[in-house]
Write a protein that holds these residues in place. Structure first.
Motif, short mmCIF file in Angstrom:
data_model
loop_
_atom_site.label_atom_id
_atom_site.label_comp_id
_atom_site.label_asym_id
_atom_site.label_seq_id
_atom_site.Cartn_x
_atom_site.Cartn_y
_atom_site.Cartn_z
N ARG A 1 0.84 -1.20 0.00
CA ARG A 1 0.00 0.00 0.00
C ARG A 1 0.88 1.25 0.00
NH1 ARG A 1 -0.57 3.63 3.12
NH2 ARG A 1 0.27 2.54 4.92
N THR B 1 3.93 1.45 -1.04
CA THR B 1 4.62 1.51 -2.32
C THR B 1 3.74 2.16 -3.38
OG1 THR B 1 5.82 -0.50 -1.74
CG2 THR B 1 5.81 0.11 -4.07
N GLU B 2 2.46 1.78 -3.39
CA GLU B 2 1.53 2.35 -4.36
C GLU B 2 1.41 3.85 -4.16
OE1 GLU B 2 -1.72 4.04 -6.21
OE2 GLU B 2 -1.74 3.75 -4.04
N GLU B 3 1.36 4.31 -2.91
CA GLU B 3 1.27 5.74 -2.63
C GLU B 3 2.48 6.48 -3.19
OE1 GLU B 3 0.76 6.47 1.54
OE2 GLU B 3 -1.17 5.43 1.60
N HIS C 1 4.56 5.40 -5.48
CA HIS C 1 4.61 5.25 -6.94
C HIS C 1 3.65 6.21 -7.61
CE1 HIS C 1 3.57 3.24 -10.84
NE2 HIS C 1 4.88 3.40 -10.95
N GLY C 2 2.49 6.44 -6.99
CA GLY C 2 1.53 7.38 -7.54
C GLY C 2 2.13 8.78 -7.66
N TRP D 1 4.69 -0.40 -13.96
CA TRP D 1 4.70 -0.17 -12.51
C TRP D 1 5.71 -1.04 -11.79
CZ3 TRP D 1 3.50 -4.22 -9.36
CH2 TRP D 1 2.78 -5.27 -9.91
N TYR E 1 8.27 -0.61 -8.53
CA TYR E 1 7.93 -1.32 -7.30
C TYR E 1 9.09 -2.18 -6.78
CZ TYR E 1 2.89 -0.45 -6.80
OH TYR E 1 1.66 0.13 -6.57
#
Length: 118
Positions: free
Chosen positions: A62, A64-66, A68-69, A80, A84
């Protein structure tokens, strides 16, 4: 040369004594050996942090996604997973989220040649 290997599992279940072989459609021959306990001196030694627990891994994914965004807003189109992997690896090895994001950004710039604004 005579093959002294018996087909199937070792009747005593010993490590290193069970073999299986096959040939794939391309003609490659494969030999598999079952190893349940490594001999002394042949143990696998991990040089990195241990495996994460599932709950911790979900939390880091979670996070990481933040990060990466935020990266996607300033970097060109990319896969992506290219971002990651270095991020997760850095976090698993003790880097802070900010350090891990910087590591992933360096990877994207140096290895993938994808700089901000491209």
């Amino acid at each position: 040369m005579e093959n002294r290997r018996a087909g199937g599992r070792d009747p005593q279940g010993r490590s290193y004594f069970s073999f299986a072989s096959f040939e794939d459609p391309d003609g490659n021959r494969w030999l598999l050996q079952e190893i349940t306990t490594r001999l002394p001196g042949r143990e696998w030694k991990s040089t990195r942090a241990g495996a994460m627990e599932v709950a911790r891994l979900a939390e880091v994914l979670r996070e990481t996604e933040e990060h990466h965004g935020q990266n996607e807003k300033t970097h060109g189109q990319h896969h992506w997973w290219d971002w990651y992997v270095p991020y997760l690896n850095a976090r698993q090895n003790g880097s802070s989220p900010e350090e891990a994001a910087a590591t992933a950004d360096r990877y994207m710039g140096k290895i993938k040649r994808l700089a901000p604004g491209r």
